[in-house]
Design a protein around this motif. Structure first.
Motif, PDB file in Angstrom:
ATOM      1  N   ALA A 127      15.741   6.253  -5.393  1.00  0.00           N
ATOM      2  CA  ALA A 127      14.301   6.404  -6.209  1.00  0.00           C
ATOM      3  C   ALA A 127      12.886   5.861  -4.817  1.00  0.00           C
ATOM      4  CB  ALA A 127      14.157   5.319  -7.156  1.00  0.00           C
ATOM      5  N   VAL A 128      11.669   6.258  -5.840  1.00  0.00           N
ATOM      6  CA  VAL A 128      10.740   6.092  -4.874  1.00  0.00           C
ATOM      7  C   VAL A 128       9.908   5.569  -5.589  1.00  0.00           C
ATOM      8  CG1 VAL A 128       8.850   7.351  -3.217  1.00  0.00           C
ATOM      9  CG2 VAL A 128      11.007   8.553  -3.531  1.00  0.00           C
ATOM     10  N   ARG A 129       9.179   4.884  -4.758  1.00  0.00           N
ATOM     11  CA  ARG A 129       8.430   3.832  -5.880  1.00  0.00           C
ATOM     12  C   ARG A 129       7.229   3.180  -4.961  1.00  0.00           C
ATOM     13  NH1 ARG A 129      12.307   2.667  -9.935  1.00  0.00           N
ATOM     14  NH2 ARG A 129      13.948   1.639  -8.848  1.00  0.00           N
ATOM     15  N   SER A 130       6.079   3.786  -5.339  1.00  0.00           N
ATOM     16  CA  SER A 130       4.825   3.729  -4.926  1.00  0.00           C
ATOM     17  C   SER A 130       3.458   2.861  -5.426  1.00  0.00           C
ATOM     18  CB  SER A 130       4.127   5.624  -5.005  1.00  0.00           C
ATOM     19  OG  SER A 130       4.665   6.512  -4.607  1.00  0.00           O
ATOM     20  N   ARG A 131       2.806   1.797  -4.584  1.00  0.00           N
ATOM     21  CA  ARG A 131       2.513   1.691  -5.019  1.00  0.00           C
ATOM     22  C   ARG A 131       0.660   2.024  -4.493  1.00  0.00           C
ATOM     23  NH1 ARG A 131       3.645  -4.587  -3.986  1.00  0.00           N
ATOM     24  NH2 ARG A 131       0.984  -4.546  -4.663  1.00  0.00           N
ATOM     25  N   ARG A 132      -0.662   1.332  -5.113  1.00  0.00           N
ATOM     26  CA  ARG A 132      -1.548   1.763  -4.067  1.00  0.00           C
ATOM     27  C   ARG A 132      -2.743   0.668  -4.433  1.00  0.00           C
ATOM     28  NH1 ARG A 132      -4.875   7.165  -6.437  1.00  0.00           N
ATOM     29  NH2 ARG A 132      -4.421   6.302  -8.251  1.00  0.00           N
ATOM     30  N   ARG A 133      -3.025  -0.039  -3.396  1.00  0.00           N
ATOM     31  CA  ARG A 133      -3.570  -0.997  -3.264  1.00  0.00           C
ATOM     32  C   ARG A 133      -4.640  -1.212  -3.432  1.00  0.00           C
ATOM     33  NH1 ARG A 133       0.359  -4.216  -1.433  1.00  0.00           N
ATOM     34  NH2 ARG A 133       0.760  -3.247   0.459  1.00  0.00           N
ATOM     35  N   ASP A 134      -5.018   0.071  -2.647  1.00  0.00           N
ATOM     36  CA  ASP A 134      -6.539   1.013  -2.467  1.00  0.00           C
ATOM     37  C   ASP A 134      -6.513   2.574  -3.376  1.00  0.00           C
ATOM     38  OD1 ASP A 134      -8.861   0.783  -0.793  1.00  0.00           O
ATOM     39  OD2 ASP A 134      -8.883   2.840  -0.512  1.00  0.00           O
ATOM     40  N   THR A 140      -1.434  10.140  -7.581  1.00  0.00           N
ATOM     41  CA  THR A 140      -1.700   8.433  -7.903  1.00  0.00           C
ATOM     42  C   THR A 140      -0.466   8.162  -7.471  1.00  0.00           C
ATOM     43  OG1 THR A 140      -0.610  10.393  -9.672  1.00  0.00           O
ATOM     44  CG2 THR A 140      -2.574   9.612 -10.205  1.00  0.00           C
ATOM     45  N   SER A 141       0.043   7.438  -7.669  1.00  0.00           N
ATOM     46  CA  SER A 141       1.222   7.125  -7.968  1.00  0.00           C
ATOM     47  C   SER A 141       2.866   7.901  -7.667  1.00  0.00           C
ATOM     48  CB  SER A 141       2.164   4.910  -8.903  1.00  0.00           C
ATOM     49  OG  SER A 141       0.303   4.237  -7.639  1.00  0.00           O
ATOM     50  N   THR A 142       2.255   8.032  -9.474  1.00  0.00           N
ATOM     51  CA  THR A 142       3.822   9.396 -10.018  1.00  0.00           C
ATOM     52  C   THR A 142       3.551  10.571  -9.217  1.00  0.00           C
ATOM     53  OG1 THR A 142       2.494   7.689 -12.097  1.00  0.00           O
ATOM     54  CG2 THR A 142       4.243   9.386 -12.164  1.00  0.00           C
ATOM     55  N   GLU A 143       2.330  11.434  -9.406  1.00  0.00           N
ATOM     56  CA  GLU A 143       2.451  12.235  -8.188  1.00  0.00           C
ATOM     57  C   GLU A 143       2.982  11.791  -6.530  1.00  0.00           C
ATOM     58  OE1 GLU A 143      -1.233  14.201  -9.697  1.00  0.00           O
ATOM     59  OE2 GLU A 143      -2.002  12.160  -8.261  1.00  0.00           O
ATOM     60  N   ILE A 171       6.733   3.237  -0.925  1.00  0.00           N
ATOM     61  CA  ILE A 171       4.893   3.889  -0.520  1.00  0.00           C
ATOM     62  C   ILE A 171       4.059   2.076  -0.480  1.00  0.00           C
ATOM     63  CG2 ILE A 171       4.418   5.639  -0.171  1.00  0.00           C
ATOM     64  CD1 ILE A 171       6.533   7.376  -0.391  1.00  0.00           C
ATOM     65  N   GLU A 172       3.489   1.706   0.260  1.00  0.00           N
ATOM     66  CA  GLU A 172       2.329   1.406   0.123  1.00  0.00           C
ATOM     67  C   GLU A 172       1.510   2.046   0.504  1.00  0.00           C
ATOM     68  OE1 GLU A 172       2.712  -2.784   0.296  1.00  0.00           O
ATOM     69  OE2 GLU A 172       4.499  -2.821  -1.353  1.00  0.00           O
ATOM     70  N   VAL A 173       0.339   2.630  -0.207  1.00  0.00           N
ATOM     71  CA  VAL A 173      -1.257   2.677  -0.119  1.00  0.00           C
ATOM     72  C   VAL A 173      -1.994   1.763   0.073  1.00  0.00           C
ATOM     73  CG1 VAL A 173      -2.744   4.391  -0.465  1.00  0.00           C
ATOM     74  CG2 VAL A 173      -0.871   4.738  -1.209  1.00  0.00           C
ATOM     75  N   ASP A 174      -2.362   1.608   1.110  1.00  0.00           N
ATOM     76  CA  ASP A 174      -3.332   0.381   1.481  1.00  0.00           C
ATOM     77  C   ASP A 174      -4.927   0.832   2.309  1.00  0.00           C
ATOM     78  OD1 ASP A 174      -4.342  -2.471   2.359  1.00  0.00           O
ATOM     79  OD2 ASP A 174      -1.959  -2.971   2.599  1.00  0.00           O
ATOM     80  N   ARG A 175      -5.324  -0.309   2.248  1.00  0.00           N
ATOM     81  CA  ARG A 175      -7.169   0.739   2.699  1.00  0.00           C
ATOM     82  C   ARG A 175      -7.130   1.280   4.138  1.00  0.00           C
ATOM     83  NH1 ARG A 175     -10.170  -3.772   4.427  1.00  0.00           N
ATOM     84  NH2 ARG A 175     -10.243  -3.007   6.437  1.00  0.00           N
ATOM     85  N   ASP A 176      -6.175   1.597   5.543  1.00  0.00           N
ATOM     86  CA  ASP A 176      -6.901   2.084   5.883  1.00  0.00           C
ATOM     87  C   ASP A 176      -5.634   3.178   6.476  1.00  0.00           C
ATOM     88  OD1 ASP A 176      -9.444   1.448   6.132  1.00  0.00           O
ATOM     89  OD2 ASP A 176      -8.255  -0.499   7.518  1.00  0.00           O
ATOM     90  N   GLU A 177      -4.380   2.461   5.848  1.00  0.00           N
ATOM     91  CA  GLU A 177      -3.346   3.749   6.220  1.00  0.00           C
ATOM     92  C   GLU A 177      -2.134   3.246   4.856  1.00  0.00           C
ATOM     93  OE1 GLU A 177      -2.853  -0.058   8.983  1.00  0.00           O
ATOM     94  OE2 GLU A 177      -3.416  -0.735   7.088  1.00  0.00           O
ATOM     95  N   VAL A 178      -0.627   3.771   5.112  1.00  0.00           N
ATOM     96  CA  VAL A 178       0.088   3.526   4.033  1.00  0.00           C
ATOM     97  C   VAL A 178       1.681   3.240   4.841  1.00  0.00           C
ATOM     98  CG1 VAL A 178       1.570   4.871   2.665  1.00  0.00           C
ATOM     99  CG2 VAL A 178      -0.493   5.877   3.298  1.00  0.00           C
ATOM    100  N   PHE A 179       1.811   2.603   4.025  1.00  0.00           N
ATOM    101  CA  PHE A 179       3.484   1.484   5.345  1.00  0.00           C
ATOM    102  C   PHE A 179       4.710   2.517   3.716  1.00  0.00           C
ATOM    103  CE2 PHE A 179       0.531  -1.161   5.292  1.00  0.00           C
ATOM    104  CZ  PHE A 179       0.795  -1.544   8.074  1.00  0.00           C
ATOM    105  N   VAL A 180       5.423   2.937   4.494  1.00  0.00           N
ATOM    106  CA  VAL A 180       6.799   3.696   4.116  1.00  0.00           C
ATOM    107  C   VAL A 180       7.866   2.615   4.366  1.00  0.00           C
ATOM    108  CG1 VAL A 180       7.947   5.958   3.563  1.00  0.00           C
ATOM    109  CG2 VAL A 180       5.322   5.987   4.359  1.00  0.00           C
ATOM    110  N   PHE A 181       9.075   2.070   3.307  1.00  0.00           N
ATOM    111  CA  PHE A 181       9.576   1.335   3.923  1.00  0.00           C
ATOM    112  C   PHE A 181      10.402   1.505   3.071  1.00  0.00           C
ATOM    113  CE2 PHE A 181       8.458  -1.899   1.283  1.00  0.00           C
ATOM    114  CZ  PHE A 181       7.057  -1.727   1.519  1.00  0.00           C
ATOM    115  N   THR A 182      12.163   1.228   3.169  1.00  0.00           N
ATOM    116  CA  THR A 182      13.226   1.053   2.290  1.00  0.00           C
ATOM    117  C   THR A 182      13.655   0.046   2.237  1.00  0.00           C
ATOM    118  OG1 THR A 182      14.554   1.588   4.163  1.00  0.00           O
ATOM    119  CG2 THR A 182      14.570   3.838   2.885  1.00  0.00           C
ATOM    120  N   ASP A 183      14.572  -0.629   1.838  1.00  0.00           N
ATOM    121  CA  ASP A 183      15.191  -1.310   1.323  1.00  0.00           C
ATOM    122  C   ASP A 183      14.937  -2.480   2.365  1.00  0.00           C
ATOM    123  OD1 ASP A 183      16.667  -1.019  -1.637  1.00  0.00           O
ATOM    124  OD2 ASP A 183      17.207   1.059   0.258  1.00  0.00           O
TER     125      ASP A 183
END
Ligand code: ATP
Ligand code: MG
Length: 414
Positions: A127-134, A140-143, A171-183
């Motif tokens: 599953a993919v789970r995105s969050r947008r801190r920014d 959007t997260s769902t998209e 996936i975490e969208v931050d102010r200047d970058e995005v972090f992508v990681f698994t368990d």
């Protein structure tokens, strides 16, 4: 699943520009607020830096509720180095999860590239789970979930499973970058070492006291260790064990110190003082008195033991009370309410059990009376102490300590 029809959704051929591998850390005790939180994060940052010193020079960023550890420019931010950093960081107290992540630019292409890299070679559902801190991000997260999910399906044919998937791609969208990681790897939880002050652990060669040390480090105490050997009437084996235990436990704090006191002669004095059935408790009082003197010299605020209520005859409530009477510093007994099985499980997990199970000549057996007192009377013990001149004896014992500095990982390279 439909592929989003955005320009950003198209990946071009060739190797994806996936950015930089780094370690993403989820902090514990998130309930901490204000100044405490500041102290927590600053302490953790320092502890992290010293824990990974031998692996790579790092920069540590603080973000809301997470920390990012990056290899200094020129320090060689290859995947193997970052993997080693992540593994090492799982021992640092105060952390709940450790993720090896890709840090990429804020565009969907880069995110997809990193996701494909991370999911390569895996089998099973995801599953993919995105969050947008920014929120300034074209999707959007769902998209974003849908886009990345569809690309993974396309590339590897893995089934999507939103409930209890085998792999979660975050996936975490931050102010200047995005972090992508698994368990990630689970951390130890708790508080950063040093945040709660300093204390002295009475460390035997047994199973319990190393676990007690671990649990108090996890609550933010920096610990020093004190071991009593039966020398000169026993061999040095118990000292080797204590040394090996501290070396193993050192990975949770670094810079550990082990103080060793030869206790054989003092035990003989206890025996000839006529302590008889009270000998074991009298000896424990003398150990704690000595510990108190040493702790004060080291700036320690408490003594820590591996007592567990009722486990052996010296650990009844009456006997614990009788031991408390000998010292002013608080005695912390983190295992007091734990069963032996639980204690052993922890000892196994933290790597001390096999060391504790090695044979040695415990100094305590030198003194074991046929039938030990389970309800020691404080007045009787005070009288024994007067006969022994316990205060002066404890000073002498504290003066006789030998200091060792076991370092985690030393001796393993050979
Ligand atoms: P452990 O598994 O830690 O040896 P134990 O169940 O054997 O504990 P005791 O021997 O009664 O229990 O010791 C109780 C506590 O007293 C220990 O957990 C430890 O903190 C302290 N202690 C006992 N012996 C020593 C020693 N030789 N040196 C330092 N501390 C000791
Ligand atoms: Mg013991």
């Amino acid at each position: 699943m439909t592929v989003l029809d955005t320009a950003a959704g198209q990946i071009t051929g060739g190797p994806p520009a996936i950015g930089e591998p780094c370690v993403l850390i989820k902090l514990g005790e998130v309930v901490l607020k204000g100044k405490n939180r500041e102290v927590f994060e600053r302490r953790l940052q320092n502890n992290l830096r010293s824990a990974v010193r031998d692996i790579a020079p790092v920069r540590i960023w603080r973000r809301h509720g997470v920390m990012v550890v990056r290899v200094e420019r020129g320090g060689g931010a290859d995947v193997a180095t970052v993997d080693a950093l992540a593994r090492r960081i799982t021992d640092v107290m105060g952390i709940v999860w450790v993720h090896r992540a890709w840090r990429v630019g804020k565009d969907p292409d880069s995110v997809v590239g990193a996701a494909l890299e991370l999911m390569a070679g895996r089998t099973g559902s995801f599953a993919v789970r995105s969050r947008r801190r920014d929120k300034r991000f074209p999707l959007t997260s769902t998209e974003l979930d849908r886009l990345v999910g569809s690309k993974i399906v396309e590339a590897y044919g893995l089934p999507v499973k939103l409930k209890e998937p085998e792999h979660t791609l975050s996936i975490e969208v931050d102010r200047d970058e995005v972090f992508v990681f698994t368990d990630g790897l689970p951390g130890q939880g708790g508080l950063p070492v040093g945040m709660s002050g300093r204390a002295l652990v009475l460390l035997s060669g047994g199973i319990d006291s190393p676990v007690a040390a671990y649990r108090m480090m996890r609550r933010g105490l920096r610990v020093d260790y004190l071991h009593f050997s039966g020398m000169p009437f026993t061999g040095p084996e118990s000292i080797y064990k204590a040394y090996a235990l501290v070396r193993e436990l050192d990975r949770f704090q670094g810079g550990s110190r082990l103080f060793v006191v030869p206790f054989g002669k003092a035990q003989q004095q206890i025996k000839s003082s006529g302590a008889d059935r009270l000998a074991v408790v009298a000896q424990r009082r003398l150990m704690l008195r000595t510990g108190e003197i040493l702790a004060r010299r080291l700036g320690g605020l408490a003594l820590i033991t591996g007592d567990s209520l009722g486990q052996v005859s010296s650990q009844t409530l009456a006997n614990m009370t009788a031991v408390d009477d000998a010292v002013e510093l608080p005695i912390l007994r983190p295992l007091v309410g734990m069963d032996k099985v639980e204690i052993m499980d922890t000892a196994r997990r933290i790597g001390t059990l096999t060391i504790s199970e090695l044979p040695d000549e415990d100094c305590c057996t030198l003194l074991a009376p046929r039938r030990a007192e389970t309800r020691a009377k404080i007045e009787d013990l005070r009288q024994i102490d007067r006969r022994l001149d316990a205060e002066e004896l404890a000073e002498k014992l504290a003066d006789s300590v030998q200091e060792h500095r076991p370092v985690y990982g030393e001796g393993n390279a050979a």
